[in-house]
Design an enzyme around this catalytic site. Structure first.
Site, PDB file in Angstrom:
ATOM      1  N   ARG A  15       0.822  -1.216   0.000  1.00 55.47           N
ATOM      2  CA  ARG A  15       0.000   0.000   0.000  1.00 55.47           C
ATOM      3  C   ARG A  15       0.856   1.266   0.000  1.00 55.47           C
ATOM      4  NH1 ARG A  15      -3.475  -1.157   5.109  1.00 55.47           N
ATOM      5  NH2 ARG A  15      -4.278   0.944   4.742  1.00 55.47           N
ATOM      6  N   GLN A  75      12.685 -14.288   6.679  1.00 55.03           N
ATOM      7  CA  GLN A  75      11.415 -14.991   6.516  1.00 55.03           C
ATOM      8  C   GLN A  75      11.159 -15.056   5.012  1.00 55.03           C
ATOM      9  OE1 GLN A  75       7.891 -12.941   7.849  1.00 55.03           O
ATOM     10  NE2 GLN A  75       6.712 -14.832   8.113  1.00 55.03           N
ATOM     11  N   THR A  81       2.553 -13.498  11.316  1.00 51.86           N
ATOM     12  CA  THR A  81       3.426 -13.041  12.395  1.00 51.86           C
ATOM     13  C   THR A  81       3.957 -14.199  13.233  1.00 51.86           C
ATOM     14  OG1 THR A  81       1.427 -12.666  13.704  1.00 51.86           O
ATOM     15  CG2 THR A  81       2.371 -10.759  12.556  1.00 51.86           C
ATOM     16  N   TYR A 103       7.277  -4.256  16.132  1.00 50.37           N
ATOM     17  CA  TYR A 103       7.029  -4.186  14.701  1.00 50.37           C
ATOM     18  C   TYR A 103       7.780  -3.011  14.096  1.00 50.37           C
ATOM     19  CZ  TYR A 103       3.487  -7.611  15.719  1.00 50.37           C
ATOM     20  OH  TYR A 103       2.861  -8.761  16.133  1.00 50.37           O
ATOM     21  N   LYS A 331      31.492  21.778   5.641  1.00 46.87           N
ATOM     22  CA  LYS A 331      31.443  20.315   5.526  1.00 46.87           C
ATOM     23  C   LYS A 331      32.773  19.729   5.974  1.00 46.87           C
ATOM     24  CE  LYS A 331      32.860  18.059   2.311  1.00 46.87           C
ATOM     25  NZ  LYS A 331      34.041  17.170   2.050  1.00 46.87           N
ATOM     26  N   SER A 403      42.441  40.089  -0.810  1.00 47.75           N
ATOM     27  CA  SER A 403      41.168  39.819  -1.485  1.00 47.75           C
ATOM     28  C   SER A 403      41.393  39.442  -2.944  1.00 47.75           C
ATOM     29  CB  SER A 403      40.272  41.053  -1.408  1.00 47.75           C
ATOM     30  OG  SER A 403      39.930  41.343  -0.080  1.00 47.75           O
TER      31      SER A 403
END
Length: 449
Positions: A15, A75, A81, A103, A331, A403
């Site tokens: 879904r 599984q 379940t 769950y 960073k 600069s």
């Protein structure tokens, strides 16, 4: 009391309309699975077993990234379940204590609720909730907290479906008893599945006790659709904002701040509006994050000030009284005490010494297309605006870059470095050039008619 966890995370989640396993969809920057694991981790379990099925490799990778000691079992067929728990039991061989089944798509169970399930004194304890709209939940048939059985919606009568006490699926059972009960499960039901819930009736038939612990319905929220995922995000953020305010954090516009699962913000920190925390952020007491910042994988020390419109990426370390201003990106860089980076700058793979000033438009040119290289800037240096620092390079303590310089060689302590091209000035040429361009533009406009 020794505890172990089994986390069921094998479902495909059709879904969700996604190729991604359901438990890997994210709330607050973390997979749903991590939320469930975090809740269980508060119990300090001796063992944790994750049952994977659909997308097992990706689920295993996510589980191990959170806790590299977990056991992951597969599984191969999703037969219910009870069948999933059967797959997990071999990984608990030799364990003596209580097993709690959680769950991976139910992210908000609280540690206090799990603690309550461990002290009921019953052989089997089930977590239930009073549902506003019971819908298709399983129903708990109980009297004064004593649990008789659990009914799946498909197998319930109309009268039984009117019961509002619903099953969350979370269950606590002593390990040896769990193995015994699961071994006796059958799939004689409407869905043809092995229901873990059937162990309650089986335990009662053996003369064992079963009880219900209840919690708020919001804790049991499951995520099966994109709409429910959005609701889960909203629920998490509402709770995180309330906790931050209760803990002494100032949120200028709480509804616009978004936290991650592991965000930590200290008392007396100030968070402006439209701030987004990705995973791995620590903000110490007294720091200030101005509006429209995005932070991830970083540490911000006391008295530091960030933003507005700043981005801190993984590995950014800001010491006390550091100022990172607007349109600055940091960073994998360490900024020592009192560093000022006012605006329009990128600092990547760098270490900046204390009380150094970084001028506007400075860039650490850290990537050569293959490898990253580091920039080292000493204490009390001054980096002029629009300086390009081509790594690997070192600028010494107390040094100055002019600069507009491109710095390709190390700058000694206290030195001035200039890396500009020589300027040439042509008197009157601007007037002639502008006139020529205007004539060209007029001819083109004339030709287009």
């Amino acid at each position: 009391m020794a505890t172990a966890l089994i986390l069921l995370a094998a479902g495909q989640g059709t879904r969700m309309n996604s190729d991604l396993p359901k438990v890997l969809h994210k709330v607050a920057g973390a997979p749903l699975l991590h939320h469930a694991m975090a809740a269980g981790a508060a119990l300090a379990p001796e063992r944790v077993v994750v049952v994977a099925g659909h997308g097992a490799e990706a689920v295993a990778k996510a589980a191990l990234s959170y806790d590299d000691t977990v056991a992951v079992v597969r599984q191969e067929e999703q037969l219910g379940t009870g069948h999933a728990v059967q797959q997990a039991l071999p990984a608990l061989e030799g364990f003596e204590g209580t097993v709690i089944v959680l769950y991976g798509d139910t992210p908000f169970i609280q540690a206090e609720t799990l603690d309550a399930m461990l002290v009921t004194g019953a052989d089997v304890t089930v977590l239930g909730f009073e549902a506003a709209e019971p819908g298709r939940y399983g129903r708990l048939i109980a009297h004064d907290g004593a649990l008789d059985r659990i009914l799946e919606f498909k197998d319930a009568t109309e009268e039984e479906r009117a019961i509002r006490l619903c099953n969350s699926g979370v269950i606590a059972v002593e390990a040896r008893l769990l193995a015994q009960l699961v071994a006796g499960l059958t799939n004689d039901n409407a869905a043809g599945e092995y229901y873990l819930t059937d162990i309650v009736a089986a335990a009662r038939a053996m003369g064992r006790t079963a009880r219900v612990v209840t919690c708020d319905e919001a804790e049991t929220m499951g995520v099966n659709t994109r709409t429910e995922l959005a609701r889960a995000e909203a629920a998490f953020q509402a709770r995180a904002r309330a906790e931050a305010l209760d803990n002494g954090v100032t949120l200028s516009a709480p509804e616009t701040v978004f936290f991650a699962l592991d965000t930590w913000v200290g008392r007396d920190a100030i968070i402006g509006q439209n701030v987004v925390f990705g995973p791995g952020v620590t903000v110490e007491s007294g720091a200030e994050i101005l509006p429209f910042c995005h932070l991830e994988g970083c540490h911000i020390s006391r008295g530091a000030r960030v933003g507005p419109f700043a981005r801190l990426r993984p590995g950014a370390e800001l010491a006390e009284e550091v100022h990172v201003g607007n349109f600055v990106e940091v960073k994998n860089a360490i900024l020592d005490e009192g560093v000022k980076v006012g605006h329009l700058t990128y600092l990547g793979d760098a270490h900046v010494g204390e009380h150094t000033n970084i001028g506007a438009g400075t860039v650490t040119c850290n990537y050569d297309g293959v490898m990253k290289h580091r920039t080292e800037i000493g204490a009390h240096a001054f980096i002029g605006s629009d300086t390009m620092l081509v790594a690997p390079v070192r600028v010494g303590a107390g040094a100055l870059t002019a600069s507009g310089s491109v710095i390709t060689q190390d700058v000694p302590d206290g030195a001035l470095a200039l890396g500009r091209a020589k300027q040439e000035t042509k008197p009157g040429l601007a007037i002639k050039l502008f006139e020529k361009l205007r004539q060209q533009k007029a001819r083109r406009a004339e030709g287009g008619k």
